[in-house]
Enzyme design. Structure first.
Site, PDB file in Angstrom:
ATOM      1  CB  SER A 134      -0.870  -0.006   1.263  1.00 32.63           C
ATOM      2  OG  SER A 134      -1.418   1.270   1.495  1.00 32.63           O
ATOM      3  CD  GLU A 136      -2.118   5.065   5.101  1.00 30.21           C
ATOM      4  OE1 GLU A 136      -1.671   4.967   6.250  1.00 30.21           O
ATOM      5  OE2 GLU A 136      -2.608   6.112   4.667  1.00 30.21           O
ATOM      6  CE1 TYR A 158      -4.420  -1.448   5.621  1.00 27.35           C
ATOM      7  CE2 TYR A 158      -2.911   0.257   4.855  1.00 27.35           C
ATOM      8  CZ  TYR A 158      -3.782  -0.779   4.591  1.00 27.35           C
ATOM      9  OH  TYR A 158      -4.002  -1.162   3.288  1.00 27.35           O
TER      10      TYR A 158
HETATM   11  P1  NAP Z   1     -11.613  -4.699   1.614  1.00 24.62           P
HETATM   12  O1  NAP Z   1     -12.749  -4.388   0.695  1.00 24.62           O
HETATM   13  O2  NAP Z   1     -11.651  -4.161   3.002  1.00 24.62           O
HETATM   14  O3  NAP Z   1     -11.460  -6.303   1.687  1.00 24.62           O
HETATM   15  C1  NAP Z   1     -10.664  -6.912   2.654  1.00 24.62           C
HETATM   16  C2  NAP Z   1     -10.816  -8.423   2.543  1.00 24.62           C
HETATM   17  O4  NAP Z   1      -9.962  -9.043   3.520  1.00 24.62           O
HETATM   18  C3  NAP Z   1     -12.228  -8.942   2.801  1.00 24.62           C
HETATM   19  O5  NAP Z   1     -12.527  -9.926   1.843  1.00 24.62           O
HETATM   20  C4  NAP Z   1     -12.130  -9.568   4.178  1.00 24.62           C
HETATM   21  O6  NAP Z   1     -13.007 -10.670   4.357  1.00 24.62           O
HETATM   22  C5  NAP Z   1     -10.698 -10.093   4.130  1.00 24.62           C
HETATM   23  N1  NAP Z   1     -10.158 -10.391   5.449  1.00 24.62           N
HETATM   24  C6  NAP Z   1     -10.015  -9.551   6.513  1.00 24.62           C
HETATM   25  N2  NAP Z   1      -9.480 -10.204   7.564  1.00 24.62           N
HETATM   26  C7  NAP Z   1      -9.277 -11.487   7.168  1.00 24.62           C
HETATM   27  C8  NAP Z   1      -8.778 -12.644   7.814  1.00 24.62           C
HETATM   28  N3  NAP Z   1      -8.374 -12.632   9.091  1.00 24.62           N
HETATM   29  N4  NAP Z   1      -8.701 -13.793   7.104  1.00 24.62           N
HETATM   30  C9  NAP Z   1      -9.134 -13.846   5.829  1.00 24.62           C
HETATM   31  N5  NAP Z   1      -9.653 -12.784   5.165  1.00 24.62           N
HETATM   32  C10 NAP Z   1      -9.720 -11.619   5.834  1.00 24.62           C
HETATM   33  O7  NAP Z   1     -10.226  -4.207   0.977  1.00 24.62           O
HETATM   34  P2  NAP Z   1      -9.864  -3.844  -0.552  1.00 24.62           P
HETATM   35  O8  NAP Z   1     -10.096  -2.380  -0.762  1.00 24.62           O
HETATM   36  O9  NAP Z   1     -10.481  -4.827  -1.461  1.00 24.62           O
HETATM   37  O10 NAP Z   1      -8.273  -4.032  -0.532  1.00 24.62           O
HETATM   38  C11 NAP Z   1      -7.678  -5.279  -0.838  1.00 24.62           C
HETATM   39  C12 NAP Z   1      -6.253  -5.304  -0.305  1.00 24.62           C
HETATM   40  O11 NAP Z   1      -5.493  -4.261  -0.911  1.00 24.62           O
HETATM   41  C13 NAP Z   1      -6.126  -5.087   1.200  1.00 24.62           C
HETATM   42  O12 NAP Z   1      -5.036  -5.869   1.649  1.00 24.62           O
HETATM   43  C14 NAP Z   1      -5.809  -3.608   1.324  1.00 24.62           C
HETATM   44  O13 NAP Z   1      -5.097  -3.371   2.533  1.00 24.62           O
HETATM   45  C15 NAP Z   1      -4.931  -3.418   0.094  1.00 24.62           C
HETATM   46  N6  NAP Z   1      -4.919  -2.082  -0.486  1.00 24.62           N
HETATM   47  C16 NAP Z   1      -6.096  -1.474  -0.825  1.00 24.62           C
HETATM   48  C17 NAP Z   1      -6.065  -0.236  -1.428  1.00 24.62           C
HETATM   49  C18 NAP Z   1      -7.345   0.461  -1.828  1.00 24.62           C
HETATM   50  O14 NAP Z   1      -7.289   1.670  -2.074  1.00 24.62           O
HETATM   51  N7  NAP Z   1      -8.469  -0.242  -1.941  1.00 24.62           N
HETATM   52  C19 NAP Z   1      -4.831   0.397  -1.685  1.00 24.62           C
HETATM   53  C20 NAP Z   1      -3.659  -0.264  -1.330  1.00 24.62           C
HETATM   54  C21 NAP Z   1      -3.699  -1.509  -0.743  1.00 24.62           C
HETATM   55  P3  NAP Z   1     -14.383 -10.644   5.213  1.00 24.62           P
HETATM   56  O15 NAP Z   1     -15.478 -10.540   4.219  1.00 24.62           O
HETATM   57  O16 NAP Z   1     -14.351 -11.953   5.921  1.00 24.62           O
HETATM   58  O17 NAP Z   1     -14.299  -9.465   6.148  1.00 24.62           O
HETATM   59  N1  GDD Z   2     -12.500   7.392   6.011  1.00 16.06           N
HETATM   60  C1  GDD Z   2     -12.592   8.717   6.153  1.00 16.06           C
HETATM   61  N2  GDD Z   2     -13.711   9.255   6.713  1.00 16.06           N
HETATM   62  N3  GDD Z   2     -11.555   9.481   5.758  1.00 16.06           N
HETATM   63  C2  GDD Z   2     -11.667  10.822   5.883  1.00 16.06           C
HETATM   64  C3  GDD Z   2     -12.803  11.429   6.426  1.00 16.06           C
HETATM   65  C4  GDD Z   2     -13.873  10.603   6.871  1.00 16.06           C
HETATM   66  O1  GDD Z   2     -14.902  11.064   7.372  1.00 16.06           O
HETATM   67  N4  GDD Z   2     -12.622  12.771   6.397  1.00 16.06           N
HETATM   68  C5  GDD Z   2     -11.424  13.001   5.872  1.00 16.06           C
HETATM   69  N5  GDD Z   2     -10.828  11.818   5.555  1.00 16.06           N
HETATM   70  C6  GDD Z   2      -9.484  11.655   5.001  1.00 16.06           C
HETATM   71  C7  GDD Z   2      -8.591  10.729   5.823  1.00 16.06           C
HETATM   72  O2  GDD Z   2      -8.071  11.443   6.963  1.00 16.06           O
HETATM   73  C8  GDD Z   2      -7.554  10.354   4.782  1.00 16.06           C
HETATM   74  O3  GDD Z   2      -6.537  11.345   4.752  1.00 16.06           O
HETATM   75  C9  GDD Z   2      -8.317  10.405   3.459  1.00 16.06           C
HETATM   76  O4  GDD Z   2      -9.573  11.041   3.741  1.00 16.06           O
HETATM   77  C10 GDD Z   2      -8.585   9.033   2.834  1.00 16.06           C
HETATM   78  O5  GDD Z   2      -9.159   8.190   3.816  1.00 16.06           O
HETATM   79  P1  GDD Z   2      -9.761   6.738   3.434  1.00 16.06           P
HETATM   80  O6  GDD Z   2     -10.723   6.848   2.317  1.00 16.06           O
HETATM   81  O7  GDD Z   2     -10.227   6.125   4.714  1.00 16.06           O
HETATM   82  O8  GDD Z   2      -8.506   5.964   2.818  1.00 16.06           O
HETATM   83  P2  GDD Z   2      -6.980   5.828   3.324  1.00 16.06           P
HETATM   84  O9  GDD Z   2      -6.133   6.680   2.422  1.00 16.06           O
HETATM   85  O10 GDD Z   2      -6.856   6.042   4.774  1.00 16.06           O
HETATM   86  O11 GDD Z   2      -6.674   4.282   3.065  1.00 16.06           O
HETATM   87  C11 GDD Z   2      -7.068   3.646   1.840  1.00 16.06           C
HETATM   88  O12 GDD Z   2      -6.016   3.718   0.899  1.00 16.06           O
HETATM   89  C12 GDD Z   2      -4.794   3.058   1.295  1.00 16.06           C
HETATM   90  C13 GDD Z   2      -3.785   3.274   0.173  1.00 16.06           C
HETATM   91  O13 GDD Z   2      -3.228   4.548   0.266  1.00 16.06           O
HETATM   92  C14 GDD Z   2      -7.408   2.193   2.210  1.00 16.06           C
HETATM   93  O14 GDD Z   2      -7.961   1.559   1.097  1.00 16.06           O
HETATM   94  C15 GDD Z   2      -6.154   1.438   2.639  1.00 16.06           C
HETATM   95  O15 GDD Z   2      -6.487   0.053   2.824  1.00 16.06           O
HETATM   96  C16 GDD Z   2      -5.103   1.581   1.529  1.00 16.06           C
HETATM   97  O16 GDD Z   2      -3.930   0.890   1.859  1.00 16.06           O
END
Ligand code: NAP
Ligand code: GDD
Length: 343
Positions: A134, A136, A158
């Protein structure tokens, strides 16, 4: 013969898009699903009839070995995680276990099932492994835009756990010759995004306000900047990374950055409203240590994978608003009060 993929986190946003993409490519797709009567598994299997499931949990080493042994995959995509960053302050140990040590557990499962040792002649086995790293990890950014060699400075438990996952993946590549790569993905969104993330919270909030179901929208740091892209594009990059002659890590993002305020402005405009009339800042939503700004340099992925994003930021927010509008309208017709996830 068709290839077989095992996806952990298949019930999440990315898992669903990746499963669809791999099925389209002719893969046999297995999803690792945790728990008893996981509600999201039912919804997914109704949508994708060709999916198969195997039980397992990232907290349970034995279950991962058994899943690998049962499926015998060619490719493993490790998407499972607690992905909501704020939860990592309140449940830091759990997030470290699942997002950090969990990666070690699945790599160990691959090593055991493949019979790999640390010998210098180790072949690395046949299984190819993708780790969902990520942006992050870059956290308090050392430079901008961020590329594969930008140093990490994670700001949340995280981000710290993801950094461990990233380095242990690299270590298994170097120690066992495993084809193991990390995709350093920047934020990616879609109509399937969880309601807790800021983009979907805003698109859903704007739609609910428009339809008279909500009065105000509470948000935290409106100045935070992210490089937001479309999840459907990003899962294609995951697959591409596992088809290369050499295992390498890649940054995936658009190279364009916007603020949370931009998301609010576009989403509210899309329903004919001004965000300033409805958004209320809640200091309780501001994070203890914020990642102020993220911006990808995806040049390596573009040059080596030929990957490019196809959906602009503005199109993405519009797509999410349109989807929330259509689902909310349907929900109203059927008398449901809550806006359900749109898939
Ligand atoms: P998501 O919608 O929150 O999905 C997370 C998945 O992980 C769900 O299927 C959840 O299953 C599963 N999970 C959680 N704990 C588990 C456990 N103990 N054992 C097995 N499965 C478990 O996340 P996403 O947005 O699709 O992201 C996918 C991956 O990419 C994550 O690793 C996230 O950290 C990473 N990532 C996401 C982003 C983004 O912007 N979306 C960016 C960078 C990296 P349940 O249904 O059982 O809860
Ligand atoms: N969730 C949330 N809710 N975020 C808020 C809010 C609110 O009400 N108001 C402001 N924000 C700001 C957060 O402080 C953060 O800076 C930004 O919006 C994005 O927040 P999220 O959408 O929760 O995403 P994230 O950047 O923290 O994390 C997502 O992206 C990562 C990759 O950069 C997640 O998908 C992570 O799993 C992923 O790794």
């Amino acid at each position: 013969m068709s290839k077989r993929a095992l996806i952990t986190g298949i019930t999440g946003q990315d898992g669903s898009y990746l499963a669809e993409h791999l099925l389209d490519l002719g893969y046999e797709v297995y999803g690792l699903v945790r728990g008893q009567a996981n509600p999201r598994k039912g919804r997914l299997s109704q949508l994708m009839k060709d999916l198969s499931f195997v039980g397992g949990d990232m907290m349970d080493q034995g279950s991962l070995v058994a899943a690998l042994d049962a499926v015998q995959p060619d490719e493993v995509y490790n998407l499972a995680a607690i992905s909501f960053v704020p939860l990592s302050w309140s449940q830091a140990e759990l997030v470290s276990e699942i997002n950090g040590t969990g990666v070690l557990r699945i790599l160990e499962a691959i090593r055991i099932v493949s019979g790999l040792s640390t010998s210098r002649t180790a072949t690395g086995g046949q299984i190819r492994f993708y780790q969902a790293s990520s942006s992050e990890m870059f956290g308090e950014v050392a430079e901008s835009p961020q590329h594969e060699a930008t140093p990490f400075h994670p700001r949340s438990p995280y981000g710290v756990a993801k950094s461990f996952g990233h380095f242990i993946t690299r270590n298994y590549r170097e120690s066992y010759g495993l084809y193991a790569v990390s995709g350093m993905l920047f934020n990616h969104e879609s109509p399937r995004r969880g309601l807790e993330f800021v983009t979907r919270k805003i698109t859903c909030g704007a739609v609910n306000i428009k339809l008279g179901q909500q009065e105000k929208l509470l948000l935290g740091n409106m100045a935070a900047q992210r490089d937001w892209g479309y999840a459907g594009d990003y899962v294609q990059a995951m697959h591409m990374m596992l088809q290369q002659p050499e295992p390498r890590d890649y940054v995936i993002g658009t190279g364009r950055t916007h603020t949370v305020e931009d998301v609010a402005r576009i989403a509210f405009e899309a329903v004919g409203l001004d965000w300033r009339d409805y958004v209320v800042i809640d200091p309780g939503l501001v994070r203890p240590a914020e990642v102020d700004t993220l911006c990808a340099n995806p040049a390596k992925a573009q040059a080596e994978l030929g990957w490019r994003p196809t959906v602009s930021f503005e199109e993405l927010i519009q797509m999410m608003v349109d989807s929330d509008l259509s689902h909310t309208t349907k929900e109203q017709q059927y008398g449901h009060l809550q806006l359900a996830a749109a898939w």
